[in-house]
Each structure stands twice: as C-alpha cells, then as structure tokens.
Write a protein that holds these residues in place. Structure first.
Motif, mmCIF file in Angstrom:
data_model
loop_
_atom_site.group_PDB
_atom_site.id
_atom_site.type_symbol
_atom_site.label_atom_id
_atom_site.label_comp_id
_atom_site.label_asym_id
_atom_site.label_seq_id
_atom_site.Cartn_x
_atom_site.Cartn_y
_atom_site.Cartn_z
ATOM 1 N N GLU A 26 0.354 -1.132 -0.196
ATOM 2 C CA GLU A 26 0.085 0.109 -0.456
ATOM 3 C C GLU A 26 0.897 1.076 0.027
ATOM 4 O O GLU A 26 1.858 1.111 -0.019
ATOM 5 C CB GLU A 26 -0.901 0.030 1.050
ATOM 6 C CG GLU A 26 -1.680 -1.071 1.438
ATOM 7 C CD GLU A 26 -2.905 -0.888 0.415
ATOM 8 O OE1 GLU A 26 -3.240 0.322 -0.684
ATOM 9 O OE2 GLU A 26 -3.609 -1.629 0.107
ATOM 10 N N LEU A 27 0.206 2.373 -0.232
ATOM 11 C CA LEU A 27 1.339 3.803 -0.700
ATOM 12 C C LEU A 27 1.696 3.727 0.216
ATOM 13 O O LEU A 27 2.730 4.794 1.010
ATOM 14 C CB LEU A 27 0.457 4.635 -1.471
ATOM 15 C CG LEU A 27 0.082 4.141 -2.787
ATOM 16 C CD1 LEU A 27 -0.393 5.365 -3.369
ATOM 17 C CD2 LEU A 27 2.120 4.956 -3.843
ATOM 18 N N ARG A 28 0.948 3.695 1.516
ATOM 19 C CA ARG A 28 0.940 4.332 2.551
ATOM 20 C C ARG A 28 1.158 3.736 3.828
ATOM 21 O O ARG A 28 1.305 3.561 5.509
ATOM 22 C CB ARG A 28 -0.129 5.090 3.310
ATOM 23 C CG ARG A 28 -0.402 6.221 2.132
ATOM 24 C CD ARG A 28 0.064 7.540 2.430
ATOM 25 N NE ARG A 28 0.236 8.108 4.001
ATOM 26 C CZ ARG A 28 0.859 8.899 3.910
ATOM 27 N NH1 ARG A 28 1.987 9.703 4.039
ATOM 28 N NH2 ARG A 28 0.353 10.049 5.671
ATOM 29 N N VAL A 102 13.309 -1.856 14.417
ATOM 30 C CA VAL A 102 12.992 -1.731 12.634
ATOM 31 C C VAL A 102 11.962 -1.906 12.073
ATOM 32 O O VAL A 102 10.771 -1.629 12.388
ATOM 33 C CB VAL A 102 12.822 -3.313 12.748
ATOM 34 C CG1 VAL A 102 12.880 -3.662 10.692
ATOM 35 C CG2 VAL A 102 14.376 -4.867 13.096
ATOM 36 N N LEU A 103 12.075 0.157 11.495
ATOM 37 C CA LEU A 103 10.965 0.357 11.071
ATOM 38 C C LEU A 103 11.054 0.509 9.713
ATOM 39 O O LEU A 103 12.180 0.167 9.091
ATOM 40 C CB LEU A 103 11.543 1.879 11.052
ATOM 41 C CG LEU A 103 10.174 2.577 10.293
ATOM 42 C CD1 LEU A 103 8.648 3.166 10.863
ATOM 43 C CD2 LEU A 103 11.082 4.591 10.234
ATOM 44 N N THR A 104 10.061 0.043 8.730
ATOM 45 C CA THR A 104 9.730 -0.025 7.525
ATOM 46 C C THR A 104 9.133 0.441 7.068
ATOM 47 O O THR A 104 7.197 0.837 7.297
ATOM 48 C CB THR A 104 9.290 -2.121 7.122
ATOM 49 O OG1 THR A 104 10.085 -2.660 7.690
ATOM 50 C CG2 THR A 104 9.584 -1.916 6.009
ATOM 51 N N VAL A 105 8.897 1.657 5.517
ATOM 52 C CA VAL A 105 8.071 2.164 5.341
ATOM 53 C C VAL A 105 8.156 2.160 3.471
ATOM 54 O O VAL A 105 9.213 1.709 2.743
ATOM 55 C CB VAL A 105 8.439 3.678 5.335
ATOM 56 C CG1 VAL A 105 8.381 3.888 6.514
ATOM 57 C CG2 VAL A 105 9.432 4.169 4.962
ATOM 58 N N GLU A 107 7.620 3.339 -0.499
ATOM 59 C CA GLU A 107 8.350 4.463 -1.147
ATOM 60 C C GLU A 107 6.567 5.305 -1.163
ATOM 61 O O GLU A 107 7.775 6.622 -0.899
ATOM 62 C CB GLU A 107 8.553 4.160 -2.825
ATOM 63 C CG GLU A 107 9.841 2.534 -2.500
ATOM 64 C CD GLU A 107 10.499 2.485 -3.548
ATOM 65 O OE1 GLU A 107 10.850 2.626 -4.733
ATOM 66 O OE2 GLU A 107 9.513 1.580 -4.900
ATOM 67 N N GLY A 108 6.203 4.560 -1.517
ATOM 68 C CA GLY A 108 5.026 6.627 -1.414
ATOM 69 C C GLY A 108 4.731 6.717 0.360
ATOM 70 O O GLY A 108 4.917 7.539 -0.317
ATOM 71 N N PHE A 109 5.160 5.851 1.039
ATOM 72 C CA PHE A 109 4.945 7.079 2.308
ATOM 73 C C PHE A 109 6.594 7.555 2.770
ATOM 74 O O PHE A 109 6.237 8.774 2.854
ATOM 75 C CB PHE A 109 5.119 5.636 3.290
ATOM 76 C CG PHE A 109 4.975 6.683 4.915
ATOM 77 C CD1 PHE A 109 3.723 6.668 5.668
ATOM 78 C CD2 PHE A 109 6.531 6.910 5.621
ATOM 79 C CE1 PHE A 109 3.483 7.669 6.797
ATOM 80 C CE2 PHE A 109 5.760 7.395 6.934
ATOM 81 C CZ PHE A 109 5.319 7.943 7.594
ATOM 82 N N LEU A 110 7.097 6.880 1.982
ATOM 83 C CA LEU A 110 8.648 7.984 2.238
ATOM 84 C C LEU A 110 8.535 9.521 1.547
ATOM 85 O O LEU A 110 9.055 10.723 1.253
ATOM 86 C CB LEU A 110 10.014 6.819 2.070
ATOM 87 C CG LEU A 110 11.045 7.704 2.311
ATOM 88 C CD1 LEU A 110 11.470 8.043 3.669
ATOM 89 C CD2 LEU A 110 12.314 6.820 1.623
ATOM 90 N N ALA A 111 7.899 9.206 -0.133
ATOM 91 C CA ALA A 111 7.919 10.313 -0.701
ATOM 92 C C ALA A 111 7.513 11.014 -0.330
ATOM 93 O O ALA A 111 7.566 12.029 -0.818
ATOM 94 C CB ALA A 111 7.530 9.799 -2.271
ATOM 95 N N GLY A 112 5.875 10.850 0.254
ATOM 96 C CA GLY A 112 4.940 11.818 1.030
ATOM 97 C C GLY A 112 5.642 13.216 1.976
ATOM 98 O O GLY A 112 5.502 13.911 1.980
ATOM 99 N N VAL A 113 6.078 12.085 2.996
ATOM 100 C CA VAL A 113 7.402 12.880 3.338
ATOM 101 C C VAL A 113 9.140 13.828 2.452
ATOM 102 O O VAL A 113 8.296 15.004 3.134
ATOM 103 C CB VAL A 113 7.905 11.427 4.753
ATOM 104 C CG1 VAL A 113 9.475 12.253 5.319
ATOM 105 C CG2 VAL A 113 7.104 10.721 5.650
ATOM 106 N N ASN A 320 -3.285 -1.681 6.161
ATOM 107 C CA ASN A 320 -2.462 -2.527 5.570
ATOM 108 C C ASN A 320 -2.265 -3.759 6.973
ATOM 109 O O ASN A 320 -1.247 -4.495 6.472
ATOM 110 C CB ASN A 320 -0.787 -1.538 5.426
ATOM 111 C CG ASN A 320 -0.708 -0.332 5.372
ATOM 112 O OD1 ASN A 320 -1.483 -0.331 3.764
ATOM 113 N ND2 ASN A 320 -0.775 0.574 5.462
ATOM 114 N N GLY A 321 -2.824 -4.235 7.455
ATOM 115 C CA GLY A 321 -2.931 -5.135 8.837
ATOM 116 C C GLY A 321 -1.588 -5.450 9.554
ATOM 117 O O GLY A 321 -1.253 -6.119 9.484
#
Length: 331
Positions: A26-28, A102-105, A107-113, A320-321
């Motif tokens: 998911e994007l976010r 451990v943080l996982t994001v 690319e969509g979330f990171l691009a928004g930030v 995102n579960g």
C-alpha cells in the motif's frame, strides 16, 4: 557472512513480508517492531532477499551483527543506525540478544514525507545501504532513540493525527541520516557504502535520475549514456541488485506516481496520463491496467476515501494489516 539463499524460484528471493509471496505494498505502508520480536523466530538471521517498494531503517541499541548488501558486508555494534533502500538485496545476521527497532516504510510513504520537506537535501532518500556506529550517550544517539520510540508509540496507538506524527518522526530520521553522512565525510571516517559493490553504487546514481526523468519516458540507452555506461552494463547491474531491468524500474516509478495521483488527487484519467508523459490516455490506461491488474478507474474506486482520517489508504494504518499480533515483519 556467506550469502545463503532461501529456496525460491528466483535467484534472489523476493518477498512481501519476509517469507511471504511478493505483493505491491500500500502507498502508505508503515511498520515498526523490535529486533528480537522477529529475529528470535529466525535464529537471529535474515537471509539475503529483496522487497518491492519497501525501505528499512534500524536502530540497534544493544548487541550488533552484520549487514549483507549485494554481496558486501558491514559489521555494526550498538548503538548503530542502519538504512536499506527499497529493492536492494540485503540480509542480516544479528548477535543473539541484539535489541533495537526495525522501521519499514513504503516508497509511497517515504515520497510523501520527502515532498513535504522544505530542505532540498531531504527530498532524496538514502540511495545506498548504510551503517553508522553511533557514540554511546551522544546527542545523535539519544535523538534517534526518541524518534524510534515515538514512532512505535504512535504506531501502536490510534490517536488523531497518527500518520502525521509518524511522518514528522520519519522526517527527523532523514535529517539524522543526512547529518551523519555529512559528518563522516567531513571527518574522513565515512562508513556509508563500505563494502558496497559497484552495481549498488551505479543503482544509487540511477535512482535520483529516474525520479527526475521518469515522466520523460527516456529509453534505457539515454539513462546509460547519462551515467557513462553501456545499456548492457546498466541492465546487468539493475538485475543483479534488484532483480528488475532498468525499464522495469522506470515503470515501477511511473506506477507509484500514477497510484498516488489516483488516490490523492481528483484529476481525470487524461490529465494524470498527460502529467506522467503519456500522450494517449488510452495507452496510459492500458499501461496501468497491465501492471496493476485493474483499470485506473477501478483502482481509484477501490481507494476512495484514501485522503481521509490518517491520510492513509482506507483512512487508517489498520488497512495495511499492521496491527495484528504476531504478524510477520518485512525484515
């Protein structure tokens, strides 16, 4: 550390979540957990693999281990900050008892930030896998510990503005990574990129170029010429690092931008297609449908309301579960 490979039909295993079939995030998408929560299940080792569209940041607070990235190795000891960009083949071997986050994001979330960052330097994500040993008790170690702790707290809570709070902390992590890289270069003690292969370095140069030119629909030959290599060399490097060709990486970036436009804007299909460099709206629709498995219109309908609530697909991180107890983490 030897590069053991999990059984897979691909030369390099590709996962959605570690051990699970690949899927489009998911994007976010955001996830955070402690290192022991998952590593105890895998005898403190994650074998080399890659993800489509997911980046990692780890803060190691106790113990240590080794990061493998495209065959190169970096040893780290706590406290340490580690970043692994999306699609780079990577693995870990942690010392038993290692602790941290451990943080996982996506690319969509990171691009928004990054899009919201006023500083131009922050608009480019770290392009190389990096590992920095921090000074115990230092201001930078304390700041990073607060960042990860706050992300974990917000992730587990369901307060108003949850996604905005997490985004703010991720931006602080980007600032920390930027400053660490600058400090190490200035001190002549840089560890970022240590043990990294020429293929990964070439991909690190390609990524920002794709980000800038994806809507121009450059052929592979033009990217190769701009990087001073042959198309065959560029394609070989991309496939060895990510399992994807250069053109597939460009198309993945186009699809990311298309999904964001369909969810977070009210622009029509033709307008979105033109903005992405498609002169024919029908061709844009075919391009999207072939890769997404549904038309742009169907995708938009399925994600209606994606800008409400947390600003996440479905209005919540829950979509995102991510909050399921005992769920598998994308290591």
């Amino acid at each position: 550390m030897s590069a053991h490979l999990a059984h897979s039909t691909e030369p390099i295993p590709r996962y959605w979540l570690y051990g699970e079939p690949p899927a489009v995030p998911e994007l976010r998408f955001v996830h955070i957990e402690t290192i022991p929560e998952r590593m105890r299940l895998y005898n403190w080792e994650v074998r080399p693999h890659r993800h489509d569209g997911l980046s990692h940041a780890l803060l190691v607070t106790e113990g240590g281990g080794r990061l493998t990235a495209d065959g190169g190795e970096v040893t780290f000891r706590a406290p340490a900050l580690i970043t692994v960009p999306a699609q780079v083949v990577h693995g870990f071997r942690f010392d038993p008892g290692t602790d941290g986050h451990v943080l996982t994001v996506s690319e969509g979330f990171l691009a928004g930030v990054q899009a919201a960052a006023p500083d131009a330097e922050l608009r480019e994500a770290p392009a190389l896998p990096m590992a920095w040993d921090l000074e115990a008790g230092s201001d930078e170690a304390a700041m990073l510990d607060r960042c990860f702790a706050e992300i974990r707290r917000e992730f587990r809570a369901h307060h108003a503005g949850r996604a905005s709070a997490i985004s703010a902390q991720v931006m602080l992590l980007l600032v920390a990574a930027l400053r660490l890289a600058a400090d190490r270069r200035r001190d002549g003690a840089a560890r970022d990129g240590q043990g990294v292969s020429p293929d990964v370095r070439l991909l690190a140069r390609l990524r920002p170029m794709i980000d800038e030119r994806f809507s121009h629909h450059w052929p592979v030959e033009r990217y190769a010429a701009a990087l001073g290599v042959t198309p065959n060399r560029l394609n070989a490097a991309c496939r060895r690092v990510t399992g994807l060709s250069t053109l597939q990486l460009v198309h993945a970036r186009l699809m990311l931008e298309a999904r964001r436009s369909l969810i977070y804007t009210s622009h029509g299909m033709a307008e979105i297609g033109y903005a992405l460099g498609f002169e024919d709206p029908a061709y844009f629709s075919r391009f999207f449908t072939k890769r997404e498995g549904r038309s742009p219109q169907a995708f938009r309908r399925a994600h209606a309301g994606g800008v409400e609530g947390d600003g996440l697909t479905g209005g919540s991180l829950d979509g995102n579960g991510l909050d399921r107890t005992g769920g598998v983490s994308p290591q």
